[in-house]
Enzyme design. Structure first.
Site, PDB file in Angstrom:
ATOM      1  N   ASP A 124      14.123  25.524  20.407  1.00 41.44           N
ATOM      2  CA  ASP A 124      13.985  24.581  19.305  1.00 41.44           C
ATOM      3  C   ASP A 124      14.698  23.310  19.744  1.00 41.44           C
ATOM      4  O   ASP A 124      15.933  23.281  19.825  1.00 41.44           O
ATOM      5  CB  ASP A 124      14.618  25.158  18.041  1.00 41.44           C
ATOM      6  CG  ASP A 124      14.603  24.190  16.864  1.00 41.44           C
ATOM      7  OD1 ASP A 124      14.207  23.021  17.046  1.00 41.44           O
ATOM      8  OD2 ASP A 124      15.004  24.598  15.763  1.00 41.44           O
ATOM      9  N   VAL A 125      13.934  22.247  20.046  1.00 43.44           N
ATOM     10  CA  VAL A 125      14.549  21.054  20.627  1.00 43.44           C
ATOM     11  C   VAL A 125      15.476  20.334  19.655  1.00 43.44           C
ATOM     12  O   VAL A 125      16.246  19.459  20.072  1.00 43.44           O
ATOM     13  CB  VAL A 125      13.491  20.066  21.160  1.00 43.44           C
ATOM     14  CG1 VAL A 125      12.732  20.659  22.328  1.00 43.44           C
ATOM     15  CG2 VAL A 125      12.543  19.618  20.053  1.00 43.44           C
ATOM     16  N   ASN A 155       7.578  15.706  24.879  1.00 44.37           N
ATOM     17  CA  ASN A 155       6.305  15.790  24.179  1.00 44.37           C
ATOM     18  C   ASN A 155       6.405  16.544  22.857  1.00 44.37           C
ATOM     19  O   ASN A 155       5.564  16.362  21.979  1.00 44.37           O
ATOM     20  CB  ASN A 155       5.272  16.470  25.087  1.00 44.37           C
ATOM     21  CG  ASN A 155       4.015  16.846  24.356  1.00 44.37           C
ATOM     22  OD1 ASN A 155       3.195  15.995  23.997  1.00 44.37           O
ATOM     23  ND2 ASN A 155       3.850  18.147  24.094  1.00 44.37           N
ATOM     24  N   TYR A 162       6.590  10.910   9.991  1.00 47.31           N
ATOM     25  CA  TYR A 162       6.061  10.895  11.355  1.00 47.31           C
ATOM     26  C   TYR A 162       6.122   9.488  11.944  1.00 47.31           C
ATOM     27  O   TYR A 162       6.595   9.284  13.066  1.00 47.31           O
ATOM     28  CB  TYR A 162       4.622  11.406  11.347  1.00 47.31           C
ATOM     29  CG  TYR A 162       4.006  11.540  12.714  1.00 47.31           C
ATOM     30  CD1 TYR A 162       4.267  12.662  13.509  1.00 47.31           C
ATOM     31  CD2 TYR A 162       3.148  10.572  13.225  1.00 47.31           C
ATOM     32  CE1 TYR A 162       3.694  12.796  14.761  1.00 47.31           C
ATOM     33  CE2 TYR A 162       2.574  10.697  14.476  1.00 47.31           C
ATOM     34  CZ  TYR A 162       2.847  11.810  15.239  1.00 47.31           C
ATOM     35  OH  TYR A 162       2.271  11.946  16.491  1.00 47.31           O
ATOM     36  N   LYS A 172       8.249   8.029  15.251  1.00 46.68           N
ATOM     37  CA  LYS A 172       7.563   7.480  16.417  1.00 46.68           C
ATOM     38  C   LYS A 172       7.962   6.036  16.681  1.00 46.68           C
ATOM     39  O   LYS A 172       8.049   5.607  17.838  1.00 46.68           O
ATOM     40  CB  LYS A 172       6.053   7.621  16.250  1.00 46.68           C
ATOM     41  CG  LYS A 172       5.577   9.071  16.295  1.00 46.68           C
ATOM     42  CD  LYS A 172       6.034   9.776  17.580  1.00 46.68           C
ATOM     43  CE  LYS A 172       5.523  11.186  17.691  1.00 46.68           C
ATOM     44  NZ  LYS A 172       5.927  11.850  18.953  1.00 46.68           N
TER      45      LYS A 172
END
Length: 258
Positions: free
Chosen positions: A68-69, A95, A163, A167
């Site tokens: 889990d990053v 990614n 989101y 980004k």
């Protein structure tokens, strides 16, 4: 350390979110180019299957490590394994990421905001931090980091605040990483992807909400074009860098969006 690491037979790459979609396509392409590849994701069974298929096709080492990053301890453990097994890291592809269903900004639960922030931004930061610690001290020194930014790093879709915010933040992280990495021979660039054909974008054929309130289907492109772009970015010597690249379906509504 494996024979691969001792002999310097090939370069070492780590691809987060490498078990499916864009990450899987990138991992396949890197392995075909001669990299030893480590892929991470939350589902070990998916990673194990992907790693086995890639290794069988290319004959090069591929490791799947569940992670889990958004968890700093899990991220540190992955990079420790990479260093122990291969002795170095030449390329990190940040990614991994996730999204939630479109929702009115005022109705988004805090828990969803926090989960997207952890997956898309905190994870990229934690992985970058660990990559720096390896790359600046290895010999030959340095390496490359490529961040998946998405065209939402430039223009949002309706009802996508979490989101889109992450980004946009990835762009800032990319620029800071490129600047702070100079003294260590670490290059960092960002690839902004528009409508690569994956499971995540399959819904676009049925229609996606546009800024004018209409639903419209959107063109997609093969995910292989994304992998090709990453291979080009990774192929450059460390004294050259693609700071930002947009790869998109030609006819998708991005230029002129809104």
């Amino acid at each position: 350390m494996t024979e691969w690491g001792r002999t310097g037979k090939g370069k070492i790459a780590l691809v987060t979110g490498g078990g499916t979609g864009i990450g899987l396509a990138v991992a396949r392409a890197l392995s075909a180019e001669g990299y030893a590849v480590v892929i991470t994701g939350r589902r070990f069974a998916v990673l194990e299957k992907a790693a086995g298929e890639i290794a069988a096709a290319t004959g090069n080492p591929v490791r799947g490590i569940a992670c889990d990053v958004g968890d700093p301890l899990q991220v540190a453990a992955v990079f420790a394994e990479v260093k122990q097994e291969f002795g170095r890291l030449d390329l990190l592809v940040n990614n991994a990421g996730s999204n939630v269903s479109p929702a009115l900004l005022e109705d988004i639960p805090f828990e969803e905001w926090s989960s997207i922030l952890a997956a898309n931004l905190t994870g990229a930061f934690l992985c970058t931090q660990q990559a720096f610690r390896i790359m600046k001290d290895q010999s030959p020194r340095g390496g490359r980091i490529i961040n998946n930014g998405s065209i939402s790093a430039t223009a949002p879709r309706p009802n996508s605040a979490p989101y889109t915010a992450t980004k946009h933040a990835i762009t800032g992280l990319t620029k800071s990483t490129a600047l702070d990495g100079r003294k260590y021979d670490i290059a960092c660039g960002q690839i902004d992807i528009g409508n690569a054909a994956t499971d995540m974008t399959s819904r676009m054929n049925a229609g996606v909400l546009q800024a004018n309130g209409e639903l419209a289907p959107e063109p997609t492109m093969s995910v292989s074009h994304v992998a090709d772009a990453v291979i080009y970015m990774a192929s450059l010597p460390l004294d050259a860098n693609v700071l930002n690249m947009t790869v998109m379906a030609t006819n998708m509504p991005f230029v002129g969006r809104g």
